[in-house]
Design a protein around this motif. Structure first.
Motif, PDB file in Angstrom:
ATOM      1  N   TYR A  97      15.086  45.865  53.238  1.00 40.21           N
ATOM      2  CA  TYR A  97      14.597  44.725  52.477  1.00 40.21           C
ATOM      3  C   TYR A  97      15.789  43.995  51.852  1.00 40.21           C
ATOM      4  O   TYR A  97      16.767  44.630  51.453  1.00 40.21           O
ATOM      5  CB  TYR A  97      13.661  45.176  51.341  1.00 40.21           C
ATOM      6  N   CYS A 133      15.766  53.871  47.263  1.00 38.72           N
ATOM      7  CA  CYS A 133      16.457  53.181  48.354  1.00 38.72           C
ATOM      8  C   CYS A 133      17.965  53.355  48.208  1.00 38.72           C
ATOM      9  O   CYS A 133      18.472  53.644  47.126  1.00 38.72           O
ATOM     10  CB  CYS A 133      16.169  51.677  48.327  1.00 38.72           C
ATOM     11  N   GLY A 143       5.579  45.524  50.893  1.00 38.59           N
ATOM     12  CA  GLY A 143       5.684  46.664  51.797  1.00 38.59           C
ATOM     13  C   GLY A 143       5.828  48.001  51.101  1.00 38.59           C
ATOM     14  O   GLY A 143       5.090  48.337  50.160  1.00 38.59           O
ATOM     15  N   LYS A 144       6.797  48.763  51.551  1.00 40.16           N
ATOM     16  CA  LYS A 144       7.007  50.120  51.023  1.00 40.16           C
ATOM     17  C   LYS A 144       7.468  50.122  49.571  1.00 40.16           C
ATOM     18  O   LYS A 144       7.497  51.171  48.934  1.00 40.16           O
ATOM     19  CB  LYS A 144       8.053  50.841  51.877  1.00 40.16           C
ATOM     20  N   GLN A 185      10.255  56.375  60.429  1.00 40.35           N
ATOM     21  CA  GLN A 185      10.307  54.919  60.335  1.00 40.35           C
ATOM     22  C   GLN A 185      11.127  54.506  59.123  1.00 40.35           C
ATOM     23  O   GLN A 185      10.867  54.929  58.005  1.00 40.35           O
ATOM     24  CB  GLN A 185       8.905  54.332  60.222  1.00 40.35           C
ATOM     25  N   ARG A 186      12.119  53.700  59.356  1.00 38.71           N
ATOM     26  CA  ARG A 186      12.976  53.205  58.274  1.00 38.71           C
ATOM     27  C   ARG A 186      12.681  51.738  57.984  1.00 38.71           C
ATOM     28  O   ARG A 186      12.073  51.045  58.807  1.00 38.71           O
ATOM     29  CB  ARG A 186      14.457  53.380  58.663  1.00 38.71           C
ATOM     30  N   HIS A 187      13.159  51.297  56.834  1.00 34.58           N
ATOM     31  CA  HIS A 187      12.883  49.915  56.415  1.00 34.58           C
ATOM     32  C   HIS A 187      14.115  49.328  55.759  1.00 34.58           C
ATOM     33  O   HIS A 187      14.907  50.034  55.121  1.00 34.58           O
ATOM     34  CB  HIS A 187      11.729  49.887  55.406  1.00 34.58           C
ATOM     35  N   ALA A 191       9.911  53.018  45.270  1.00 37.34           N
ATOM     36  CA  ALA A 191      10.610  53.646  46.385  1.00 37.34           C
ATOM     37  C   ALA A 191      12.071  53.846  46.009  1.00 37.34           C
ATOM     38  O   ALA A 191      12.661  53.014  45.310  1.00 37.34           O
ATOM     39  CB  ALA A 191      10.517  52.784  47.632  1.00 37.34           C
ATOM     40  N   HIS A 251      11.239  41.529  53.973  1.00 36.42           N
ATOM     41  CA  HIS A 251      11.502  42.629  54.889  1.00 36.42           C
ATOM     42  C   HIS A 251      12.477  42.135  55.951  1.00 36.42           C
ATOM     43  O   HIS A 251      12.381  41.010  56.421  1.00 36.42           O
ATOM     44  CB  HIS A 251      10.183  43.074  55.529  1.00 36.42           C
TER      45      HIS A 251
END
Lengths: 540, 266
Positions: free
Chosen positions: A482, A520, A512-513, A478-480, A518, A382
């Motif tokens: 990786y 992306c 995580g997500k 909320q953004r992420h 997911a 992350h």
């Protein structure tokens, strides 16, 4: 088996004649050209091209890039001790010359049991295209410093300046000042007074249209004629209250010396005469005509597709810029034009200039590739989001209707209405998205920020509002980020790159997500040719 | 089986030699065969698949040792196994008045890309060497070689000890995913070997062994023929750099030892 081939379009220092040289890790002979070209097996460090899209419009105005040096050995003659590259370092010029890195497949010939070089290097997989900055040697090796093709975007835009010789050359007071450029629609900008004796102003270095001239905020002049040249405009006879134009060359002239400040609204064209009708048209014109980037060096297909997408989201949007007496870089102007769209300019794997859009990936949308534990190496991690977007924003704002000259008080004529004074007193208007109240972003995240205003050249408030709303959708949750490391064979197979910057991919990996599949967006690529891996930075 | 032979005096790289050819693409002359690695090498003009390479040694020289003979070889080639090879030694360019191998077929072996012709012991001195290659069915429409050797051989009186190694190696990188799948970033095969002479005489050490250390050490190429009489000569021979060359040891009365490792030059 794949060879890494490097081509450097060097020239002879003595004559300037082309003297390209060629390098490879395994060695490669391109027999598809005559005479054949040998890519010498001297390459020890093939360089790389790491690219990262800015995460949020306030975190950069172009795709960030880093380039690893290309290095190769300087083999010495076992008898004389002379290094192969010793003399070439002094006799060749590489600075500013094109450099390409291409991955070329060798062909296994089963009948002979050997690898042969049957493929053209130009048909290989492009991994980098840019320019050399210079080279150095420590005797045993040579190092070539490289960068992408965006150097021209970091130089001041205008390289034509007033001579101070009078007439169109301006007075000595403005000598060596850059000639202004206007591209697209701008409002209430201050023109450059080039000939005070004849009250002649310049508003662009190319043709203009739709000109309205204001004195102290009032459009009180009447247009008499439009002349084909500056000379005809200068020779014309005007009376008080009149103005005449030379739209073809970007000038206008007043019939009397003004008491208040002169400003104007206009639409500026490109030197070719092209009239931009949309933000992306301005971007393309800026790249091709003002920066001199050949259309073949621009990924026009990708940009065209993006333009279609943006038009479906926001419609066709008037926008523009006026440089006045400043000399901004193209990157600065592209930032003004593109940031509100969450877009940034960079280069693709082929080295072509492209525009990349940061998007909110649709969880059930179409993907171009799927990556799982069968593709991703251990070590995925992350990555912290940049300051300002670490947690969701509760308010996002986009400026529009840029006011080229802020005016108030006695700089305006008495006839200017209160409403007009309100507009002219501000540098721009603001469109905003916000999330407040119960269950809102601000309620969920008490330390949530009101993000800085994204400045734009947009004229119309409706488009700015759509973009503010889009920024809210993008940054109000909320953004992420990786970093995923994958084998080079997966990301850059011989059939062509599996993904490019901006690609929408599906990822399933126990972190995580991503633990549940997911969708992306690829916002960064770092092909490590030495380590045989490619690191993808993904955003969701 | 015969004792191993080493070739370390190479007329392709000797300072007095002039290497020429009958056909080469621009930038790919036969003089490139003196280079330490297989590129750029020598390559004929497209369409030319029968041609020759000449060496002018300047004066009459011995191409074969009186006891061990000599060898001429091309390496890192694109030859098919249908290629025919011929070596002539003469007093004038192209002449065969000193030696003529005749046209040899079946020399090139699939997967090895090299062709070696042995010159018999006792062959007289000659100024000129001509190596002729005919490969009419070569699918590349040209013929090429990356490296070359021509010169006398040295055969120790006693062969290397048991335990010698010789075979293919590969340094490809393997990436293993979290799921256990392996992805290979392929690199080329090369051959290598290690061998130790444990019964050398003092004269061999002071002569040939030290000559090899002095002239080649670990920087230049050596021709290693594990068994010149072998029917697998073309598969066993390695032309490459000495990667390990321990100092010769005086291990017992009148007995000297020397350990070598060699890696095929690509």
């Amino acid at each position: 088996m794949r060879a890494i081939c490097v081509t450097v379009a060097a020239v002879l220092a003595s004559t300037g004649a082309a003297a390209p040289f060629y390098l490879s890790d395994f060695g490669y002979i391109d027999n598809t050209v005559s005479p054949p070209i040998c890519y010498l097996p001297h390459l020890s460090q093939p360089g790389n091209s790491s690219r990262q899209m800015p995460i949020g419009p306030e975190n950069g105005n172009a795709v960030g890039a880093q380039w690893g040096d290309i290095a190769w050995i300087n083999p010495r003659d076992p008898i004389t001790g002379a290094g192969y590259w010793d003399s070439l370092i002094d006799s060749l010029i590489v600075a500013g010359r094109a450099v390409t890195i291409t991955l070329v497949e060798k062909t296994w010939d089963a009948a002979r049991g050997i690898w042969i070089d049957a493929n053209p290097v130009t048909g290989g997989l492009a991994a980098f295209s840019g320019i050399a900055l210079g080279w150095s040697t420590d005797g045993d090796s040579v190092t070539l410093h490289i960068r992408d093709n965006l150097a021209v975007l970091e130089q001041p835009l205008q390289d034509n300046f007033y001579s101070g010789a009078g007439g169109a050359g301006g007075t000595t007071d403005i000598a060596n000042q850059p000639i202004p450029k206007t591209r697209g629609v701008v409002t209430n900008v201050t023109p450059i007074l080039v000939d005070p004796a004849k009250n002649t102003y310049q508003i662009s270095d190319a043709s203009v249209a739709l000109l309205t001239v204001y004195e102290g905020g009032i459009a009180g002049f009447s247009l008499t004629s439009n002349f084909a040249t500056y000379a005809l405009l200068a020779a014309a006879t005007l009376t008080s209250g009149q103005y005449a134009t030379c739209l073809a060359q970007g000038y206008f002239r007043l019939g009397t010396t003004p008491v208040y400040d002169i400003t104007c609204d206009l639409r500026g064209n490109f030197p070719s005469g092209a009239t931009p009708s949309d933000t992306i048209d301005i971007v393309l014109g800026l790249l091709e005509e003002d920066c001199g980037i050949a259309s073949g060096s621009i990924n026009t297909a990708s940009i065209g597709a993006l333009q279609t997408l943006l038009a479906s989201l926001y419609g066709t949007n008037r926008s523009g810029f006026y440089t006045g007496s400043d000399n901004p870089t193209p990157i600065d102007l592209l930032s003004l034009l593109l940031n509100a769209y969450s877009c940034s300019v960079g280069t693709d794997l082929n080295g072509k200039v492209d525009i990349f859009q940061l998007v909110s990936p649709n969880p059930v949308g179409t993907t171009v590739a799927e990556f799982t534990t069968a593709h991703i190496l251990d070590g995925a991690q992350h990555v912290d989001l940049p300051d300002g977007v670490v947690i969701p924003n509760w308010r996002r704002s986009v400026s529009f209707q840029p006011n080229g000259t802020t005016q108030s008080g006695n700089t305006l004529k008495p006839g200017v209405t209160q409403a007009q004074r309100q507009v002219l007193a501000k540098p721009y208007a603001i469109a905003t998205w916000s999330s407040t109240g119960g269950g809102s972003v601000r309620a969920l995240y008490p330390t949530s920020l009101d993000a800085p205003i994204v400045l734009s050249g947009l004229i119309d408030g409706s488009a700015a509002q759509s973009m503010a709303t889009n920024l809210g959708a993008l940054w109000g949750v909320q953004r992420h980020l990786y970093d995923l490391s994958l084998p080079r064979a997966v990301i850059l197979p011989s059939s062509g790159p599996a993904v490019e910057l901006g690609a929408i991919i599906g990822v399933t990996f126990p972190i995580g997500k991503l633990a549940a599949r997911a969708v992306c967006e690829v916002v960064g690529m770092d092909p490590d040719f030495n380590g045989d891996t490619v690191t993808l930075r993904v955003f969701l | 089986m015969s004792n191993a032979a080493l070739g370390y005096m190479n007329f392709f790289t000797a300072s007095g030699s002039i290497v020429s050819d009958q056909s080469h693409a621009t930038g790919f002359g036969a003089a490139n065969l003196a280079g330490p690695v297989g590129l750029p090498g020598w390559q004929s003009v497209a369409g030319v698949k029968t041609t020759s390479i000449d060496i002018d040694a300047g004066v009459a020289v011995s191409w074969a040792d009186a006891a061990a003979g000599g060898a001429v070889g091309l390496f890192r080639t694109n030859f098919t196994n249908g290629a025919n090879l011929r070596v002539r030694l003469g007093t004038t360019q192209g002449a065969s008045d000193v030696y003529d191998s005749g046209i040899l077929t079946g020399v090139v072996q699939v997967g090895y890309g090299q062709g070696i012709i042995l010159i018999p012991a006792g062959t007289g001195a000659a100024r000129w060497m001509r190596f002729t290659i005919g490969d009419s069915t070569n699918p590349d429409n040209f013929i090429r070689a990356g490296l070359a050797f021509a010169g006398p051989l040295w055969q120790p009186a006693n062969n290397f000890a048991y335990g010698a190694t010789n075979g293919f190696q590969n340094d490809s990188d393997v990436q293993v995913t979290r799921g256990g799948q392996e992805y290979v970033n392929e690199k080329p095969n090369y051959r290598s070997g290690a061998f130790a002479f444990q019964l050398l005489t003092a004269s061999e050490v002071n002569g040939n062994v030290n000559d090899i250390d002095r002239t080649l050490s670990i920087k230049s190429n050596l021709l290693f023929l594990p068994d010149p009489a072998s029917s697998n000569l073309q598969k066993e021979a390695i032309f490459g750099r000495i990667t390990k060359s321990d100092q010769s040891a005086h291990s017992d009365f009148g007995i000297h030892t020397k350990n070598y490792a060699i890696r095929e030059r690509l």
